[in-house]
Structure formats: structure tokens, C-alpha cells
Design a protein around this motif. Structure first.
Motif, PDB file in Angstrom:
ATOM      1  N   VAL A 169       0.964  -1.116  -0.128  1.00 19.74           N
ATOM      2  CA  VAL A 169      -0.018  -0.182  -0.047  1.00 19.74           C
ATOM      3  C   VAL A 169       0.854   1.225  -0.116  1.00 19.74           C
ATOM      4  CG1 VAL A 169      -1.642   1.194   1.384  1.00 19.74           C
ATOM      5  CG2 VAL A 169      -1.918  -1.286   1.123  1.00 19.74           C
ATOM      6  N   GLY A 170       1.920   1.013   0.574  1.00 18.66           N
ATOM      7  CA  GLY A 170       2.867   2.566   0.740  1.00 18.66           C
ATOM      8  C   GLY A 170       2.615   3.475   1.571  1.00 18.66           C
ATOM      9  N   PRO A 171       3.139   4.450   1.801  1.00 18.70           N
ATOM     10  CA  PRO A 171       2.962   5.336   3.216  1.00 18.70           C
ATOM     11  C   PRO A 171       1.951   6.126   2.603  1.00 18.70           C
ATOM     12  CG  PRO A 171       5.008   5.881   1.923  1.00 18.70           C
ATOM     13  CD  PRO A 171       4.641   4.531   1.268  1.00 18.70           C
ATOM     14  N   ASP A 172       1.075   6.782   3.390  1.00 19.89           N
ATOM     15  CA  ASP A 172       0.363   8.205   3.154  1.00 19.89           C
ATOM     16  C   ASP A 172       0.678   9.409   2.679  1.00 19.89           C
ATOM     17  OD1 ASP A 172      -1.968   6.273   3.814  1.00 19.89           O
ATOM     18  OD2 ASP A 172      -1.922   7.114   5.709  1.00 19.89           O
ATOM     19  N   LEU A 173       1.968   9.818   3.114  1.00 15.90           N
ATOM     20  CA  LEU A 173       2.690  10.922   2.691  1.00 15.90           C
ATOM     21  C   LEU A 173       4.091  10.828   2.292  1.00 15.90           C
ATOM     22  CD1 LEU A 173       1.157  13.238   5.463  1.00 15.90           C
ATOM     23  CD2 LEU A 173       0.447  13.434   3.123  1.00 15.90           C
ATOM     24  N   PRO A 174       4.658  11.206   1.400  1.00 14.13           N
ATOM     25  CA  PRO A 174       6.165  11.087   1.168  1.00 14.13           C
ATOM     26  C   PRO A 174       6.891  11.345   2.479  1.00 14.13           C
ATOM     27  CG  PRO A 174       5.237  12.660  -0.454  1.00 14.13           C
ATOM     28  CD  PRO A 174       4.365  12.357   0.702  1.00 14.13           C
ATOM     29  N   GLU A 175       6.701  12.188   3.205  1.00  9.61           N
ATOM     30  CA  GLU A 175       7.577  12.595   4.357  1.00  9.61           C
ATOM     31  C   GLU A 175       7.264  11.282   5.522  1.00  9.61           C
ATOM     32  OE1 GLU A 175       5.527  14.461   3.277  1.00  9.61           O
ATOM     33  OE2 GLU A 175       4.144  15.684   4.514  1.00  9.61           O
ATOM     34  N   GLU A 176       6.643  10.559   5.164  1.00 11.49           N
ATOM     35  CA  GLU A 176       6.320   9.272   6.350  1.00 11.49           C
ATOM     36  C   GLU A 176       7.033   7.982   5.587  1.00 11.49           C
ATOM     37  OE1 GLU A 176       2.007   8.751   6.484  1.00 11.49           O
ATOM     38  OE2 GLU A 176       1.759  10.550   7.710  1.00 11.49           O
TER      39      GLU A 176
END
Ligand code: FPP
Ligand code: MG
Length: 342
Positions: A169-176
């Protein structure tokens, strides 16, 4: 020396750890040999010749057998005469093999342990179903262990699947990206390394606080182990790895060095950042170029420093364990993870 003894000796990590305790080394090797025999028996117990062949394929190809080794080491902190320790070690390896059946489907892996992967040989559906069978077999064996083993095994299996789904699914935000990465590898990799140690301790009746300290050590060792896997994916040739080099890059799975490049907005290596920003994965010339640039990038050294930090935390946890040869082996395992080449 029988062929089996020679095979177990030849590839076991234990022979590379300089144990300085021949009794412990002999006991570990004898038990690893029993694990090997029992694993092959489990495949034959499939009671269907085709299924037996499929589930026996990766088991027969071998591997480092790190997880059963950890279970046997965990048991060293309890009563050595307790029954079921070898069976517990078999559970650890069956869960691991199940996860490899599934992982190679997801990563389109073609080679595993130096042989054709199950998915490449029999197709994705067969690889997933046979992986499910291995997981079910592990649950069946767990039911014969001490009752405390069952929830531990169930929790680790749940975390494995959760980690893999979160990776998809991957992170919600790039900074996460980085915190997401650590969450994923804790679940998909460290959970089983931690379980393997604790399972041995629980089965051998070690004190609860020992089992907990081993589990904590295993979480740190497991995270470090997965970071070392990410590094080896970039640096180690396929022949040594027993699987394809640069596979993570090819399928667009970002290991720690890749994430560090992407996170470093001041980096001067714009070409590498541009290549790694392609979410679809890299093939052909672009794959080779990204591998070469990554190998030279300072992200490799930074990832190694983060791995060393985890290993230091694993070593610190060992202070809670009784001193002696088994604890020394756990310390030596941290060196093994730091220096492994396959
Ligand atoms: C290798 O990771 C794979 C794992 C650490 C476990 C993956 C977990 C699953 C597929 C969940 C399903 C599990 C079960 C038991 C049903 P990697 O791809 O980073 O390493 P690799 O280079 O060895 O392939
Ligand atoms: Mg993989």
C-alpha cells in the motif's frame, strides 16, 4: 560424516561464529540436522506427491536456516531436556518458507536459494496455495507445542502478512516514507526473527523475562538483518545471493539506501534521484545505471550506520540475559549480520 551432516555443517551460520564451546556447537549441529530431517518429512507428510514435491522444493534447496538456529539458541536459556525444541525450530523455518513462497510471487522473484522459485516453476497460484499449506503445517505443529507457543506463532504470522500488505500500500505521505519503512520491516522480517528466539525459550521453559529480552533482541536484530538484505540487494552478485541482484530496484520496492537518496533533497545526485523516483521499477540500462550510482552513493554508508545502530541496540538488550556461551553466540550473530555477504 553422513551427507546430511556435511550439508548442515557446510552451510550453517553456526560454523562461522567461532563459538569457543564445542559442547554447544555439537549440540546445535546435531539439532540442526534433526531440523533438516524433520523439515523434509513435513513436506512428505503433504500426502499428495505433487504437493509434496512443490512444498519440498525450497526446503530441499536449503538456506541459511537462521530462524531454526535462533529457536535452538532461545531454548539454550531453558531446560535442555525439554521435548519439542526441534519441532519448534521446524515451525520457525516453515513459516519463513511460506513467506518466501508468497514474497517471490509479489516481487516476481525467479531464483531463490539458488534454484528456480516456486512461482517461476509452477505459477503464482500454486506458489500462493503451497505457501498457505506451509503456514497451515506450521500451525499444526504449533498445536503440539507448549500452549504459550500458539498465540506467539499466530501473532508473528499476522504481523508478516500485515507488513507485506503495508509495503504494497505504501506510506500516506512522502515525509512518512522512513517511518513507514521501519514499520514494514519490523512486521515482515523482525517479527519472525523475534518469534523464533522466543519460541525456543518458551518451549524449553525459560523464565518469562528471558523470553521477553530475547524477543526484544530479535526485533532489533531483525530490523538490522533486513537493512543488510537491502544493502546486499545492491552490492552482492546473484551467484552469491542465491537470488537476483537488484531485484528490489527492478520491481520498485524501495530499500533503505533508496529511501535515503529520495529523502535527501540537497543531494547533488539528481540523475540517481530521478531514476529512483520512477515508481514502476527499473529495467535494462536504467536498472544497471541506478545500481552503479547507488553503489557509489553515500546513502550506502548512511544505511550501514543505521544498521550498526540497530545492532548496538540488539547487543545492549543482551545484558538482560544470563551470561554464558548462548549469549556470546547472540553477540556474535550481530557481527555476522554486519559482515554477511549472502
Ligand atoms: C523477504 O523480503 C520476505 C519476507 C521478509 C517476508 C514476506 C512476508 C510475506 C510475503 C507475507 C506472507 C507470509 C505468510 C506466512 C503467509 P524481501 O523481498 O525484502 O527480501 P528478498 O530479497 O529475500 O526477497
Ligand atoms: Mg523478495
Amino acid at each position: 560424516m553422513s551427507a546430511l551432516t556435511a550439508r548442515v555443517r557446510g552451510r550453517s551460520i553456526i560454523t562461522r561464529l567461532a563459538l569457543r564451546d564445542s559442547l554447544l556447537e555439537r549440540r546445535m549441529l546435531r539439532r540442526l540436522e534433526q531440523v533438516e530431517t524433520r523439515l523434509l518429512e513435513c513436506a512428505r507428510e503433504a500426502d499428495d506427491p505433487r504437493l509434496a514435491e512443490i512444498v519440498g522444493h525450497l526446503i530441499g534447496a536449503g538456506g541459511k536456516r537462521l530462524r531454526p538456529l535462533l529457536t535452538l539458541l532461545g531454548a539454550e536459556f531453558g531446560d535442555l531436556r525439554t521435548a519439542g525444541v526441534v519441532e519448534a525450530a521446524v515451525v520457525s523455518e516453515l513459516i519463513h518458507t511460506a513467506s518466501l513462497h508468497h514474497d517471490d510471487v509479489m516481487d516476481e522473484g525467479l531464483v531463490r536459494h539458488g534454484v528456480t522459485s516456486v512461482n517461476a516453476r509452477w505459477g503464482n497460484i500454486v506458489a500462493v496455495r503451497s505457501g498457505n499449506w506451509l503456514l497451515a503445517k506450521a500451525a499444526q505443529l504449533s498445536a503440539g507445542l507448549t500452549s504459550a507457543a500458539i498465540p506467539l506463532q499466530a501473532e508473528a504470522s499476522e504481523r508478516l502478512v500485515r507488513g507485506q500488505i503495508r509495503e504494497l500500500v505504501g506510506p500516506d505521505l512522502p515525509e512518512e516514507r522512513l517511518s513507514h519503512y521501519y514499520g514494514v520491516i519490523s512486521d515482515k522480517s523482525a517479527s519472525l526473527i523475534s518469534l523464533s528466539l522466543r519460541l525456543g525459550a518458551v518451549q524449553a521453559g525459560a523464565p518469562a523475562r528471558v523470553g521477553e529480552a530475547l524477543a526484544e533482541y530479535g526485533e532489533h536484530l531483525g530490523v538490522a538483518f533486513q537493512i543488510s538484505d537491502d544493502l546486499l540487494d545492491i552490492t552482492s552478485p546473484s551467484a552469491e545471493l542465491g537470488k537476483e541482484q537488484g531485484k528490489d530496484l527492478a520491481v520498485g520496492v524501495a530499500g533503505l539506501p533508496v529511501l535515503l537518496v529520495l529523502d535527501d533533497v540537497r543531494s547533488e545526485d539528481g540523475e540517481l534521484r530521478a531514476l529512483l523516483s520512477d515508481p514502476g521499477g527499473l529495467r535494462g540500462e536504467r536498472h544497471l545505471r541506478a545500481l552503479a550510482l547507488l553503489q557509489r552513493s553515500d546513502a550506502m554508508g548512511r544505511a550501514r550506520t543505521l544498521m550498526d545502530g540497530r545492532l548496538a541496540r540488539a547487543r545492549a538488550t543482551l545484558a538482560a540475559l544470563p551470561s554464558g556461551p548462548p549469549r556470546r553466540v547472540l553477540d556474535a550473530l550481530c557481527d555476522f549480520v554486519a559482515t554477511r555477504t549472502a
